[in-house]
Design an enzyme around this catalytic site. Structure first.
Site, PDB file in Angstrom:
ATOM      1  N   GLY A  46       0.791  -1.223   0.000  1.00 42.20           N
ATOM      2  CA  GLY A  46       0.000   0.000   0.000  1.00 42.20           C
ATOM      3  C   GLY A  46       0.822   1.273   0.000  1.00 42.20           C
ATOM      4  O   GLY A  46       0.287   2.364   0.079  1.00 42.20           O
ATOM      5  N   ASP A  48       2.974   4.043  -1.861  1.00 45.60           N
ATOM      6  CA  ASP A  48       3.103   4.500  -3.248  1.00 45.60           C
ATOM      7  C   ASP A  48       4.552   4.735  -3.632  1.00 45.60           C
ATOM      8  O   ASP A  48       4.979   4.377  -4.713  1.00 45.60           O
ATOM      9  CB  ASP A  48       2.322   5.787  -3.460  1.00 45.60           C
ATOM     10  CG  ASP A  48       0.829   5.534  -3.322  1.00 45.60           C
ATOM     11  OD1 ASP A  48       0.426   4.377  -3.530  1.00 45.60           O
ATOM     12  OD2 ASP A  48       0.097   6.465  -2.998  1.00 45.60           O
ATOM     13  N   HIS A  71      20.066  14.004 -14.058  1.00 48.13           N
ATOM     14  CA  HIS A  71      19.154  13.761 -15.186  1.00 48.13           C
ATOM     15  C   HIS A  71      17.739  13.564 -14.674  1.00 48.13           C
ATOM     16  O   HIS A  71      17.509  13.492 -13.472  1.00 48.13           O
ATOM     17  CB  HIS A  71      19.618  12.572 -16.034  1.00 48.13           C
ATOM     18  CG  HIS A  71      19.643  11.266 -15.313  1.00 48.13           C
ATOM     19  ND1 HIS A  71      20.618  10.933 -14.404  1.00 48.13           N
ATOM     20  CD2 HIS A  71      18.804  10.213 -15.353  1.00 48.13           C
ATOM     21  CE1 HIS A  71      20.387   9.725 -13.926  1.00 48.13           C
ATOM     22  NE2 HIS A  71      19.275   9.268 -14.478  1.00 48.13           N
ATOM     23  N   ASP A  75      14.261   8.222 -10.194  1.00 48.37           N
ATOM     24  CA  ASP A  75      15.147   7.866  -9.086  1.00 48.37           C
ATOM     25  C   ASP A  75      16.212   8.940  -8.841  1.00 48.37           C
ATOM     26  O   ASP A  75      17.073   8.785  -7.991  1.00 48.37           O
ATOM     27  CB  ASP A  75      15.786   6.475  -9.294  1.00 48.37           C
ATOM     28  CG  ASP A  75      16.574   6.362 -10.584  1.00 48.37           C
ATOM     29  OD1 ASP A  75      16.179   6.976 -11.587  1.00 48.37           O
ATOM     30  OD2 ASP A  75      17.600   5.652 -10.598  1.00 48.37           O
ATOM     31  N   HIS A 139      22.819   8.230 -21.700  1.00 41.95           N
ATOM     32  CA  HIS A 139      22.008   7.426 -20.784  1.00 41.95           C
ATOM     33  C   HIS A 139      20.672   7.209 -21.480  1.00 41.95           C
ATOM     34  O   HIS A 139      20.503   7.626 -22.626  1.00 41.95           O
ATOM     35  CB  HIS A 139      21.885   8.202 -19.463  1.00 41.95           C
ATOM     36  CG  HIS A 139      21.145   7.488 -18.372  1.00 41.95           C
ATOM     37  ND1 HIS A 139      21.275   6.152 -18.144  1.00 41.95           N
ATOM     38  CD2 HIS A 139      20.273   7.944 -17.428  1.00 41.95           C
ATOM     39  CE1 HIS A 139      20.501   5.827 -17.116  1.00 41.95           C
ATOM     40  NE2 HIS A 139      19.877   6.900 -16.670  1.00 41.95           N
ATOM     41  N   ASP A 193      28.547   4.886 -11.397  1.00 39.91           N
ATOM     42  CA  ASP A 193      27.305   4.103 -11.501  1.00 39.91           C
ATOM     43  C   ASP A 193      27.564   2.598 -11.532  1.00 39.91           C
ATOM     44  O   ASP A 193      28.272   2.110 -12.402  1.00 39.91           O
ATOM     45  CB  ASP A 193      26.614   4.564 -12.803  1.00 39.91           C
ATOM     46  CG  ASP A 193      25.325   3.816 -13.132  1.00 39.91           C
ATOM     47  OD1 ASP A 193      24.765   3.162 -12.241  1.00 39.91           O
ATOM     48  OD2 ASP A 193      24.890   3.934 -14.302  1.00 39.91           O
ATOM     49  N   HIS A 366      22.571   1.785 -18.699  1.00 42.42           N
ATOM     50  CA  HIS A 366      23.739   1.790 -17.811  1.00 42.42           C
ATOM     51  C   HIS A 366      24.884   0.987 -18.402  1.00 42.42           C
ATOM     52  O   HIS A 366      24.661  -0.012 -19.081  1.00 42.42           O
ATOM     53  CB  HIS A 366      23.368   1.206 -16.446  1.00 42.42           C
ATOM     54  CG  HIS A 366      22.251   1.931 -15.766  1.00 42.42           C
ATOM     55  ND1 HIS A 366      22.477   2.974 -14.899  1.00 42.42           N
ATOM     56  CD2 HIS A 366      20.919   1.791 -15.860  1.00 42.42           C
ATOM     57  CE1 HIS A 366      21.311   3.437 -14.462  1.00 42.42           C
ATOM     58  NE2 HIS A 366      20.350   2.742 -15.036  1.00 42.42           N
ATOM     59  N   ASP A 441       2.361   7.377   1.211  1.00 43.21           N
ATOM     60  CA  ASP A 441       1.184   6.557   1.018  1.00 43.21           C
ATOM     61  C   ASP A 441       0.083   7.507   0.598  1.00 43.21           C
ATOM     62  O   ASP A 441      -0.404   8.272   1.402  1.00 43.21           O
ATOM     63  CB  ASP A 441       0.876   5.915   2.371  1.00 43.21           C
ATOM     64  CG  ASP A 441      -0.396   5.102   2.331  1.00 43.21           C
ATOM     65  OD1 ASP A 441      -0.871   4.803   1.230  1.00 43.21           O
ATOM     66  OD2 ASP A 441      -0.904   4.775   3.413  1.00 43.21           O
TER      67      ASP A 441
HETATM   68 ZN   LIG Z   1      19.333   6.065 -11.832  1.00 45.51          ZN
HETATM   69 ZN   LIG Z   2      18.796   7.133 -14.911  1.00 47.41          ZN
END
Ligand SMILES: [Zn+2]
Ligand SMILES: [Zn+2]
Length: 552
Positions: A46, A48, A71, A75, A139, A193, A366, A441
């Protein structure tokens, strides 16, 4: 007196995929790199979204000189709507990234008051004692950058998310010559990365996907429906290019996809030949082999256009027999089940479905092992710290760094919250700051404690039993037998005897107290404990037991 050291503090993105965030602190100056979210895993029922715990930044908010965004992926930008209202700091990003940030902030009503600044790849900005220079990286989104950060203790290179595609669809390839130049000059620390550090070799070029799409558009006799991340602007470009070649028109379906497409068109990151984009009201009467839809839903998100189509719940578009659906994305870990269900539903509706396992309809953004090694070799950092990835990715990346000659003691594998103190001589972890997950949530932020999560887990696993106890208002005595209603616990017909027995058990337990009206708190825990024990003995399950009292 010793020169102060630089603090490198990852606040998210280490030992996990997502919610990337890092702070660099030198005396009175802090810069923040990225502010991302993470999609919840299956145990977070539950929930989000998940964002980093910003406590440390809030404590030191007056030191924050700026937030730099590498960018426009969720995330990396997704936590900004929650961070910016709490700190008064300017944001720096490239133009497309800024566009995506604005869309995001507007969605969450956090745009007004935000100070968004554009820096072009190659440009730089002075933030306190830090000089931050952007360099282009390739990317899965245009306008992505890595960072060259000049600090009082030396130069730091932050890769952002990157790969080394020499034939990208849009944007520039990673600027290797600038990196080589820095390598010759001397770089103190490389942050790089690690997302695909498990993969051998090189990541394939976006070009491969373009070729697959051409093939599909050419041979599909019906409509083509392509679903991807709304931020994957270069993929949308590939769809438009392919559609143009085969005289198909493109319908953008769904609000977040069309917001992003319009923004990218306005800013010049998407090019659509005149007349290729169509409105849904033009759909009627158009031959099926002249139609392409672009939509979100690649993660099986329940409210997305694709999932609605798959469930015959979309107002304007239904799946027709002979449609080809292309899922041009890999499921984010945790979303696999939702995506598979969507694929199943699409097949049931008579569509042909092409997805990662059966066709090359997606490449990720990536670098694989050879690309990571190349970056290490060009930058030749004195110290190395793998970022962006689960612990295994960070460890493997550390091994790669060792294999190209970086001594083990110069490699720092950190976890979120660690404070790495660094100067030109060396570095070590000297402590931790508060870090972790903040759960979002629906509209509420951060008030979903672990108790709530535990309850949700219990409910989903073993169900719920509600015990309705009627008590006489005057005497405080039980009236009749308690009622028991259960959901998700046992088959109520098959287990009728067992449930009946538990009603009797509750009646007996409540009948013991003499004439005095029973204290509700006592009754509550007595009933709950008795039933917990009884149900566990009978079924080896722990349903959530909720006693209710009504006075009659
Ligand atoms: Zn990322
Ligand atoms: Zn990315």
């Amino acid at each position: 007196m010793a020169k102060p050291r630089l603090k490198v503090i990852p606040l998210g993105g280490l030992s996990e995929i997502g919610k990337n965030m890092m702070a660099l602190e030198y005396e009175d100056d802090i810069i923040v790199i990225d502010s991302g979210l993470m999609f919840p895993s299956e145990e977070m029922l539950g929930i989000d979204l998940v964002i980093p715990d910003f406590s440390y930044l809030l404590e030191k908010r007056e030191k924050i000189r700026g937030v730099i965004i590498t960018h426009g992926h969720e995330d990396h930008i997704g936590a900004l709507p929650y961070l910016l209202p709490q700190i008064d700091a300017p944001v720096y990003s490239t133009k497309l990234t800024q566009g995506l940030i604005s869309v995001k902030l507007k969605e969450r009503k956090a745009l007004s008051g935000a100070r968004l600044n554009v820096i072009s790849p190659g440009g730089s900005v002075m933030l306190g004692r830090f000089k931050v220079e952007f360099f282009p990286v390739c990317h899965s989104i245009p306008d992505a950058v890595g960072l060259i950060i000049h600090t009082p203790v030396g130069i730091i290179v932050h890769s952002g998310d990157f790969k080394l595609d020499y034939t990208p669809v849009s944007g520039r390839p990673t600027d290797l010559s600038r990196l080589a130049q820095l390598g010759a000059q001397g770089v103190l620390l490389l942050l790089s990365d690690s997302t695909y550090a498990e993969l051998l070799g090189y990541t394939p070029s976006e070009k491969v996907v373009g070729e697959t799409l051409d093939h599909i558009m050419a041979e599909a006799s019906g409509r083509v429906i392509v679903t991807t991340f709304s931020s994957l602007v270069s993929r949308v470009q590939q769809v438009i290019d392919s559609a143009a070649k085969y005289q198909r028109r493109v319908f953008i379906v769904g609000r977040s996809m069309s917001d992003t497409v319009h923004m990218a068109l306005d800013l010049g990151y998407l090019n659509a030949p005149d007349g290729i984009l169509a409105r849904l009201d033009e759909l009627k009467g158009m031959p099926r082999n002249k139609i392409v839809f672009v939509t979100t839903g690649s993660q099986g998100e329940p409210t997305s256009a694709l999932v609605r189509m798959a469930n015959r719940d979309h107002r304007q578009v239904h799946i027709l027999r002979g449609d080809t659906v292309v899922i041009s994305a890999t499921p984010i870990p945790g979303n696999e089940a939702l995506v598979n269900r969507t694929v199943d539903n699409l097949f049931k509706q008579g569509a042909r479905v092409l997805y990662g396992k059966v066709a090359q309809v997606h490449v990720h953004g990536h670098g694989s092992q050879e690309e990571l090694k190349l970056l290490l070799n060009l930058v030749k950092p004195r110290f190395f710290m793998p970022i962006h990835g689960e612990y295994r990715h960070l460890s493997l990346h550390a091994k790669l760094a060792q294999s190209v000659g970086i001594p083990r003691e110069n490699i720092f594998v950190l976890e979120d919250g660690d404070i790495l103190e660094l100067d030109s001589q060396g570095g070590k972890v000297t402590g931790q700051v508060t870090s972790g997950n903040v759960y979002i949530d629906g509209l509420s932020v951060g008030d979903i404690g672990s108790v709530v999560l535990r309850d949700r887990k219990m409910l989903s696993k073993d169900g719920i039993v509600v015990v309705i106890i009627a008590i006489n208002k005057q005497t405080g005595k039980l009236v009749g037998r308690p009622d028991i209603v259960s959901r998700g616990f046992v088959d109520t017909r098959e287990s009728k005897d067992m449930l009946d027995e538990s009603r009797d058990l509750v009646a007996r337990v409540l009948d013991r107290g003499g004439t005095r009206p029973a204290e509700w708190g006592f009754v509550y825990s007595k009933v709950r404990d008795t039933l917990n024990r009884f149900y566990y003995e009978q079924t080896k399950r722990h349903p959530m037991v909720l006693p209710f009292m009504i006075r009659v």
